[in-house]
Write a protein that holds these residues in place. Structure first.
Motif, PDB file in Angstrom:
ATOM      1  N   VAL A 150       0.882  -1.158   0.000  1.00  0.00           N
ATOM      2  CA  VAL A 150       0.000   0.000   0.000  1.00  0.00           C
ATOM      3  C   VAL A 150       0.922   1.211   0.000  1.00  0.00           C
ATOM      4  CG1 VAL A 150      -1.704   1.334   1.287  1.00  0.00           C
ATOM      5  CG2 VAL A 150      -1.856  -1.169   1.227  1.00  0.00           C
ATOM      6  N   VAL A 151       0.680   2.145  -0.906  1.00  0.00           N
ATOM      7  CA  VAL A 151       1.537   3.317  -1.025  1.00  0.00           C
ATOM      8  C   VAL A 151       0.785   4.550  -0.521  1.00  0.00           C
ATOM      9  CG1 VAL A 151       2.942   4.728  -2.572  1.00  0.00           C
ATOM     10  CG2 VAL A 151       2.655   2.279  -3.039  1.00  0.00           C
ATOM     11  N   GLY A 152       1.289   5.144   0.558  1.00  0.00           N
ATOM     12  CA  GLY A 152       0.724   6.369   1.089  1.00  0.00           C
ATOM     13  C   GLY A 152       1.535   7.554   0.606  1.00  0.00           C
ATOM     14  N   ILE A 153       0.865   8.558   0.097  1.00  0.00           N
ATOM     15  CA  ILE A 153       1.549   9.713  -0.476  1.00  0.00           C
ATOM     16  C   ILE A 153       1.035  10.991   0.178  1.00  0.00           C
ATOM     17  CG2 ILE A 153       1.964  11.044  -2.601  1.00  0.00           C
ATOM     18  CD1 ILE A 153       1.351   8.312  -4.083  1.00  0.00           C
ATOM     19  N   GLY A 154       1.960  11.822   0.632  1.00  0.00           N
ATOM     20  CA  GLY A 154       1.617  13.123   1.181  1.00  0.00           C
ATOM     21  C   GLY A 154       2.205  14.212   0.310  1.00  0.00           C
ATOM     22  N   ILE A 155       1.380  15.143  -0.118  1.00  0.00           N
ATOM     23  CA  ILE A 155       1.845  16.227  -0.986  1.00  0.00           C
ATOM     24  C   ILE A 155       1.454  17.565  -0.358  1.00  0.00           C
ATOM     25  CG2 ILE A 155       1.809  17.225  -3.313  1.00  0.00           C
ATOM     26  CD1 ILE A 155       0.795  14.548  -4.369  1.00  0.00           C
ATOM     27  N   GLY A 156       2.443  18.441  -0.204  1.00  0.00           N
ATOM     28  CA  GLY A 156       2.162  19.766   0.322  1.00  0.00           C
ATOM     29  C   GLY A 156       2.611  19.951   1.746  1.00  0.00           C
ATOM     30  N   GLY A 157       2.174  21.072   2.337  1.00  0.00           N
ATOM     31  CA  GLY A 157       2.577  21.393   3.692  1.00  0.00           C
ATOM     32  C   GLY A 157       4.044  21.782   3.753  1.00  0.00           C
ATOM     33  N   THR A 158       4.721  21.247   4.754  1.00  0.00           N
ATOM     34  CA  THR A 158       6.152  21.462   4.952  1.00  0.00           C
ATOM     35  C   THR A 158       6.841  20.105   4.912  1.00  0.00           C
ATOM     36  OG1 THR A 158       5.756  21.309   7.318  1.00  0.00           O
ATOM     37  CG2 THR A 158       5.838  23.529   6.371  1.00  0.00           C
ATOM     38  N   PHE A 159       8.151  20.102   5.175  1.00  0.00           N
ATOM     39  CA  PHE A 159       8.922  18.858   5.188  1.00  0.00           C
ATOM     40  C   PHE A 159       8.254  17.797   6.059  1.00  0.00           C
ATOM     41  CE2 PHE A 159      12.226  16.225   7.146  1.00  0.00           C
ATOM     42  CZ  PHE A 159      12.911  15.752   6.028  1.00  0.00           C
ATOM     43  N   GLU A 160       7.970  18.184   7.325  1.00  0.00           N
ATOM     44  CA  GLU A 160       7.418  17.195   8.257  1.00  0.00           C
ATOM     45  C   GLU A 160       5.935  16.920   8.015  1.00  0.00           C
ATOM     46  OE1 GLU A 160       6.394  21.030  10.282  1.00  0.00           O
ATOM     47  OE2 GLU A 160       8.025  20.263   9.037  1.00  0.00           O
ATOM     48  N   ARG A 161       5.202  17.920   7.535  1.00  0.00           N
ATOM     49  CA  ARG A 161       3.774  17.750   7.302  1.00  0.00           C
ATOM     50  C   ARG A 161       3.517  16.757   6.174  1.00  0.00           C
ATOM     51  NH1 ARG A 161      -1.187  16.960   8.919  1.00  0.00           N
ATOM     52  NH2 ARG A 161      -2.799  18.099   7.800  1.00  0.00           N
ATOM     53  N   SER A 162       4.296  16.819   5.119  1.00  0.00           N
ATOM     54  CA  SER A 162       4.085  15.892   4.003  1.00  0.00           C
ATOM     55  C   SER A 162       4.338  14.449   4.427  1.00  0.00           C
ATOM     56  CB  SER A 162       4.967  16.259   2.806  1.00  0.00           C
ATOM     57  OG  SER A 162       6.340  16.201   3.147  1.00  0.00           O
ATOM     58  N   ALA A 163       5.332  14.247   5.287  1.00  0.00           N
ATOM     59  CA  ALA A 163       5.608  12.897   5.791  1.00  0.00           C
ATOM     60  C   ALA A 163       4.469  12.395   6.657  1.00  0.00           C
ATOM     61  CB  ALA A 163       6.920  12.883   6.567  1.00  0.00           C
ATOM     62  N   GLN A 164       3.931  13.278   7.491  1.00  0.00           N
ATOM     63  CA  GLN A 164       2.802  12.913   8.335  1.00  0.00           C
ATOM     64  C   GLN A 164       1.585  12.556   7.491  1.00  0.00           C
ATOM     65  OE1 GLN A 164       0.612  15.992  10.502  1.00  0.00           O
ATOM     66  NE2 GLN A 164       1.007  14.866  12.392  1.00  0.00           N
ATOM     67  N   LEU A 165       1.350  13.328   6.425  1.00  0.00           N
ATOM     68  CA  LEU A 165       0.236  13.046   5.521  1.00  0.00           C
ATOM     69  C   LEU A 165       0.405  11.697   4.836  1.00  0.00           C
ATOM     70  CD1 LEU A 165      -0.212  16.552   3.854  1.00  0.00           C
ATOM     71  CD2 LEU A 165      -1.891  15.393   5.312  1.00  0.00           C
ATOM     72  N   ALA A 166       1.639  11.384   4.445  1.00  0.00           N
ATOM     73  CA  ALA A 166       1.899  10.105   3.791  1.00  0.00           C
ATOM     74  C   ALA A 166       1.607   8.941   4.717  1.00  0.00           C
ATOM     75  CB  ALA A 166       3.352  10.046   3.307  1.00  0.00           C
TER      76      ALA A 166
END
Length: 283
Positions: free
Chosen positions: A190-206
């Motif tokens: 399963v591939v989770g992808i986070g786009i946007g925010g800041t460096f840490e926010r995109s990782a959290q979204l993913a």
């Protein structure tokens, strides 16, 4: 304002049960996807691997034993009502006590070390947990918990793209990350992808994206279409179940997004193996 008091012990017992459940019982969305993948898999070996995965997950549920030996690091996404207070303790301590009890009483593997570089001594109870908390309106606490194994976690990546990369640059980075991972994260993935925010926010979204049911789509039809397109491209890579070849390398691609700075377009890819464990409860 009516304030609701919730005992710390209630949080502890809820968290304990969530981690037992997510380690023993695979989600209906994952099981359905695995069964569908087995029907459509072109490789004979791939079909056999998917059959073994399905049988393993059913046996784990029946016997209430971990469906994977790597029972993961404890991750929680919490929606904490602004009218809630914790009685007889703190929320964080109550969560960690729930994790501690689940991993000890459930005989789940303890995989957390106290220091990342030097000591690396096992904490012996799988704490501390990683807790992502968002304050929301209301008098309830919603907890989504999951055990994240590191065979797939280690294959994840983040890149600080700039807007000039455009959609093609986003797709290239995502596909390159999955291609580099190859068979290492125990496909189907399963591939989770986070786009946007800041460096840490995109990782959290993913990370949050891997917790979302894979039979759902992003509410924005443009990103929903991108999810389908990426899933199709990933499955054309041919790694297949267990990396032994086939047409099922991934069973889901989920994208979460956030507003970002005019100069940036961070993209994070969090890869999860087929043991995509998560469970939710509301207190």
């Amino acid at each position: 304002m009516n304030i609701r008091q919730i005992k710390a012990e209630t949080v502890t017992q809820t968290v304990k049960q969530l981690f037992l459940d997510c380690n023993y019982f695979i989600g209906k969305d994952i099981m359905t996807a695995l069964e569908k993948a087995r029907e459509n898999e072109k490789s004979k070996v791939g079909k056999s691997v998917l059959t073994q995965i399905i049988e393993n997950d059913k046996l784990a549920a029946k016997e209430e034993v971990p469906l994977c030996q790597d029972t993961g690091m404890a991750i929680l996404f919490v929606e904490y009502g602004d009218k809630v207070v914790i009685e007889d303790g703190s929320f964080e301590d109550a969560v960690n006590e729930g994790v501690r009890q689940a991993y000890k009483d459930g005989y789940l593997r303890k995989s957390v070390v106290n220091d990342p570089v030097f000591d690396r001594l096992n904490t012996k109870d799988n704490t501390p947990a990683i807790i992502h908390t968002r304050i929301v309106k209301g008098d309830k606490i919603k907890i989504t918990a999951g055990g994240k194994g590191f065979g797939s976690e280690n294959m994840s990546a983040i890149k600080m793209l700039t807007p000039s990369y455009g959609i093609e640059g986003v797709k290239k980075f995502i596909l390159d990350t999955v291609r580099t991972a190859g068979p290492n994260p125990c496909p189907p993935i399963v591939v989770g992808i986070g786009i946007g925010g800041t460096f840490e926010r995109s990782a959290q979204l993913a990370k949050k994206a891997t917790f979302r049911a894979i039979d759902t789509h992003n509410e924005d039809e443009r990103y929903a279409k991108l999810e389908d397109e990426l899933l199709e491209s990933i499955n054309k890579m041919g790694f297949g179940p267990a990396g032994l070849g086939g047409t099922t390398t991934a069973i889901g691609v989920n994208i979460e997004t956030s507003p970002t700075h005019i100069a940036g377009m961070p993209v994070a890819v969090n890869i999860c193996c087929h043991a995509a464990r998560h469970a939710s409860a509301e207190i």
